[in-house]
Design a protein around this motif. Structure first.
Motif, mmCIF file in Angstrom:
data_model
loop_
_atom_site.group_PDB
_atom_site.id
_atom_site.type_symbol
_atom_site.label_atom_id
_atom_site.label_comp_id
_atom_site.label_asym_id
_atom_site.label_seq_id
_atom_site.Cartn_x
_atom_site.Cartn_y
_atom_site.Cartn_z
ATOM 1 N N ASP A 71 8.017 23.471 -11.090
ATOM 2 C CA ASP A 71 8.621 24.111 -12.265
ATOM 3 C C ASP A 71 7.870 25.365 -12.701
ATOM 4 O OD1 ASP A 71 6.302 23.022 -13.223
ATOM 5 O OD2 ASP A 71 7.240 21.722 -14.725
ATOM 6 N N GLY A 72 6.834 25.764 -11.923
ATOM 7 C CA GLY A 72 6.115 26.990 -12.221
ATOM 8 C C GLY A 72 4.885 26.820 -13.086
ATOM 9 N N THR A 73 4.665 25.625 -13.624
ATOM 10 C CA THR A 73 3.491 25.379 -14.458
ATOM 11 C C THR A 73 2.266 25.143 -13.575
ATOM 12 O OG1 THR A 73 3.982 23.008 -14.529
ATOM 13 C CG2 THR A 73 4.904 24.395 -16.283
ATOM 14 N N PRO A 74 1.053 25.375 -14.104
ATOM 15 C CA PRO A 74 -0.162 25.136 -13.314
ATOM 16 C C PRO A 74 -0.232 23.680 -12.842
ATOM 17 C CG PRO A 74 -0.668 26.406 -15.283
ATOM 18 C CD PRO A 74 0.754 25.957 -15.424
ATOM 19 N N ALA A 75 -0.645 23.501 -11.618
ATOM 20 C CA ALA A 75 -0.750 22.155 -11.066
ATOM 21 C C ALA A 75 -1.926 21.422 -11.705
ATOM 22 C CB ALA A 75 -0.937 22.224 -9.554
ATOM 23 N N VAL A 76 -1.702 20.170 -12.073
ATOM 24 C CA VAL A 76 -2.756 19.359 -12.681
ATOM 25 C C VAL A 76 -2.789 17.992 -12.012
ATOM 26 C CG1 VAL A 76 -2.660 20.531 -14.909
ATOM 27 C CG2 VAL A 76 -1.173 18.567 -14.474
ATOM 28 N N PHE A 77 -3.917 17.311 -12.202
ATOM 29 C CA PHE A 77 -4.066 15.959 -11.672
ATOM 30 C C PHE A 77 -3.808 14.951 -12.787
ATOM 31 C CE2 PHE A 77 -7.084 12.357 -11.422
ATOM 32 C CZ PHE A 77 -6.464 11.661 -10.388
ATOM 33 N N HIS A 78 -3.001 13.931 -12.489
ATOM 34 C CA HIS A 78 -2.691 12.882 -13.448
ATOM 35 C C HIS A 78 -3.264 11.557 -12.931
ATOM 36 C CE1 HIS A 78 0.140 15.570 -15.500
ATOM 37 N NE2 HIS A 78 0.613 15.870 -14.313
ATOM 38 N N TRP A 79 -4.128 10.935 -13.739
ATOM 39 C CA TRP A 79 -4.627 9.616 -13.345
ATOM 40 C C TRP A 79 -3.539 8.563 -13.571
ATOM 41 C CZ3 TRP A 79 -7.918 6.992 -10.599
ATOM 42 C CH2 TRP A 79 -8.021 5.619 -10.813
ATOM 43 N N ARG A 80 -3.332 7.721 -12.577
ATOM 44 C CA ARG A 80 -2.369 6.632 -12.677
ATOM 45 C C ARG A 80 -3.004 5.350 -12.164
ATOM 46 N NH1 ARG A 80 2.161 10.398 -9.874
ATOM 47 N NH2 ARG A 80 2.687 11.666 -11.688
ATOM 48 N N ARG A 81 -2.578 4.239 -12.713
ATOM 49 C CA ARG A 81 -3.141 2.952 -12.288
ATOM 50 C C ARG A 81 -2.869 2.675 -10.814
ATOM 51 N NH1 ARG A 81 -0.844 -0.939 -16.908
ATOM 52 N NH2 ARG A 81 0.891 0.514 -16.628
ATOM 53 N N SER A 82 -1.776 3.223 -10.303
ATOM 54 C CA SER A 82 -1.446 3.004 -8.896
ATOM 55 C C SER A 82 -2.510 3.576 -7.969
ATOM 56 C CB SER A 82 -0.078 3.615 -8.563
ATOM 57 O OG SER A 82 -0.052 4.999 -8.894
ATOM 58 N N ILE A 83 -3.235 4.615 -8.421
ATOM 59 C CA ILE A 83 -4.298 5.205 -7.593
ATOM 60 C C ILE A 83 -5.382 4.168 -7.326
ATOM 61 C CG2 ILE A 83 -6.090 6.987 -7.511
ATOM 62 C CD1 ILE A 83 -4.277 8.749 -9.218
ATOM 63 N N ALA A 84 -5.670 3.339 -8.334
ATOM 64 C CA ALA A 84 -6.710 2.321 -8.192
ATOM 65 C C ALA A 84 -6.300 1.199 -7.245
ATOM 66 C CB ALA A 84 -7.060 1.741 -9.564
ATOM 67 N N LEU A 85 -5.009 1.065 -6.968
ATOM 68 C CA LEU A 85 -4.525 0.000 -6.086
ATOM 69 C C LEU A 85 -4.492 0.419 -4.620
ATOM 70 C CD1 LEU A 85 -1.508 -1.346 -8.179
ATOM 71 C CD2 LEU A 85 -3.770 -2.385 -7.941
ATOM 72 N N TYR B 2 0.830 -1.207 0.000
ATOM 73 C CA TYR B 2 0.000 0.000 0.000
ATOM 74 C C TYR B 2 0.866 1.258 0.000
ATOM 75 C CZ TYR B 2 -2.393 3.795 2.534
ATOM 76 O OH TYR B 2 -2.857 5.013 2.951
ATOM 77 N N ASP B 3 1.911 1.284 0.837
ATOM 78 C CA ASP B 3 2.812 2.440 0.887
ATOM 79 C C ASP B 3 3.475 2.666 -0.468
ATOM 80 O OD1 ASP B 3 2.385 3.210 3.514
ATOM 81 O OD2 ASP B 3 3.922 1.876 4.307
ATOM 82 N N SER B 4 3.848 1.567 -1.132
ATOM 83 C CA SER B 4 4.506 1.667 -2.438
ATOM 84 C C SER B 4 3.557 2.241 -3.484
ATOM 85 C CB SER B 4 5.005 0.289 -2.876
ATOM 86 O OG SER B 4 5.904 -0.253 -1.915
ATOM 87 N N ALA B 5 2.318 1.743 -3.503
ATOM 88 C CA ALA B 5 1.330 2.257 -4.449
ATOM 89 C C ALA B 5 1.022 3.726 -4.166
ATOM 90 C CB ALA B 5 0.049 1.422 -4.373
ATOM 91 N N LYS B 6 0.989 4.081 -2.883
ATOM 92 C CA LYS B 6 0.704 5.459 -2.479
ATOM 93 C C LYS B 6 1.792 6.404 -2.988
ATOM 94 C CE LYS B 6 1.055 6.225 1.902
ATOM 95 N NZ LYS B 6 0.755 6.176 3.353
ATOM 96 N N LYS B 7 3.045 5.992 -2.870
ATOM 97 C CA LYS B 7 4.147 6.824 -3.336
ATOM 98 C C LYS B 7 4.059 7.048 -4.847
ATOM 99 C CE LYS B 7 8.113 8.975 -3.508
ATOM 100 N NZ LYS B 7 8.248 10.376 -3.032
ATOM 101 N N MET B 8 3.749 6.012 -5.590
ATOM 102 C CA MET B 8 3.614 6.149 -7.039
ATOM 103 C C MET B 8 2.441 7.051 -7.403
ATOM 104 S SD MET B 8 6.079 4.399 -8.385
ATOM 105 C CE MET B 8 5.553 4.142 -10.075
ATOM 106 N N ALA B 9 1.382 6.994 -6.607
ATOM 107 C CA ALA B 9 0.176 7.772 -6.912
ATOM 108 C C ALA B 9 0.372 9.268 -6.687
ATOM 109 C CB ALA B 9 -0.994 7.263 -6.077
#
Length: 308
Positions: free
Chosen positions: A223-237, A18-25
């Motif tokens: 890096d100064g760019t607008p913050a965005v959300f990225h969907w990753r498979r790790s979030i589902a785990l 779980y900790d590993s998936a959380k870090k990737m997410a």
């Protein structure tokens, strides 16, 4: 003792994944949205079982899988746990976004120290001398990680992310004590299911704030760019792994003979999995030194679980 100890070890292994998936997410991602997505997935996983338990409970043969209805006061108790855990997770996910997994996980793992102090002072628990020795060795192994962290530029007493992780750990220790108290009044599956569902409304306000702030350009990436959300498979785990880990944890704690101080120490040995993942998948530094620290922790666990 062997039954609840065995369940605690399984919970620790699952918690490491779980900790590993959380870090990737959360790596370079929007923490509030990641949290909301992960807890929503967990709630969706429980909803079918909750529905069947209410409409046709006879279809569930195993009583330990049947989710019971709660009184208003019991709902309030579970909601309080969700608020406590929600605060802890928000701080921990934010800290883990900026810390190496092999540093963040051991900090989080120091929660047994605080849990032991609370359990001994408030619950009157009295671990045997050999268990005290095992817990002290485990805590010494965790302390060694602070020395290794200095090599990676992480100053434990000055770093903001470290402070957030420490506060999250203190809240997590309070949650462990609260879990032990709740599980003498509620069945494990009932507590876990309602707690998971209540996490969704707890996380919604923070996610809405982040969404509005990011659209106004008030939140930006390093890096100064607008913050965005990225969907990753790790979030589902994240949620499935935590649900499985918590299931074994709650069942272990529901045993009247289980000591929360011991269960918490064994559970936090999930750091072994986190270390291995950090070294192999994330190429984090100082693997040998961190491995020695983990060796000390494992020695403490062996002594902790030793039965003369």
């Amino acid at each position: 003792m062997l039954t609840w100890m065995f369940l605690s070890v399984i919970s620790a292994l699952l918690l490491g994944f779980y900790d590993s998936a959380k870090k990737m997410a959360v790596n370079k991602n929007a923490v509030p949205i990641v949290l909301l997505c992960s807890v929503s997935i967990g709630a969706v996983l429980y909803l079918p079982l909750m529905t069947v338990s209410v409409i046709t409970p006879d279809l569930i043969q195993a009583d330990w899988l049947r989710i019971k209805s709660l009184s208003w006061s019991q709902h309030g108790l579970v909601l309080a746990k969700s608020l406590l855990v929600g605060a802890s997770w928000t701080l921990a996910f934010t800290a883990l976004k900026h810390l190496p997994l092999s540093i963040g996980a051991p900090i989080r793992a120091t929660s047994p120290f605080w849990t032991i102090l609370i359990a001994v002072s408030l619950l009157g628990e009295r671990p045997r001398p050999i268990q005290w020795a095992g817990m002290l060795i485990v805590l010494f192994g965790f302390w060694c990680f602070t020395l290794v962290g200095r090599r990676e530029g992480v100053r434990f007493f000055r770093d903001r992310s470290v402070l957030l992780m420490v506060i999250a750990t203190l809240l997590g220790s309070c949650s462990s004590i609260y879990d032990k108290w709740l599980l003498q009044r509620l069945e494990p599956i009932t507590l876990q299911a309602w707690f998971t569902v209540y996490l969704v409304p707890v996380m919604v306000p923070l996610a809405l704030w982040w969404h509005r702030a990011s659209r106004r350009g008030e939140i930006r990436s390093p890096d100064g760019t607008p913050a965005v959300f990225h969907w990753r498979r790790s979030i589902a785990l994240v949620s499935p792994l935590l649900i499985a880990a918590d299931a074994f944890y709650f069942i272990a704690l529901s045993d009247p003979d289980a000591m929360v101080s011991v269960v918490s120490v064994v559970r936090r040995c999930s750091v072994v999995v986190a270390l291995a993942f950090g070294a192999s998948a994330l190429s984090e530094a100082n693997f040998r030194a961190k491995s020695l620290c983990v060796g000390v922790i494992l020695l403490g666990v062996v002594i902790l679980t030793w039965k003369p």
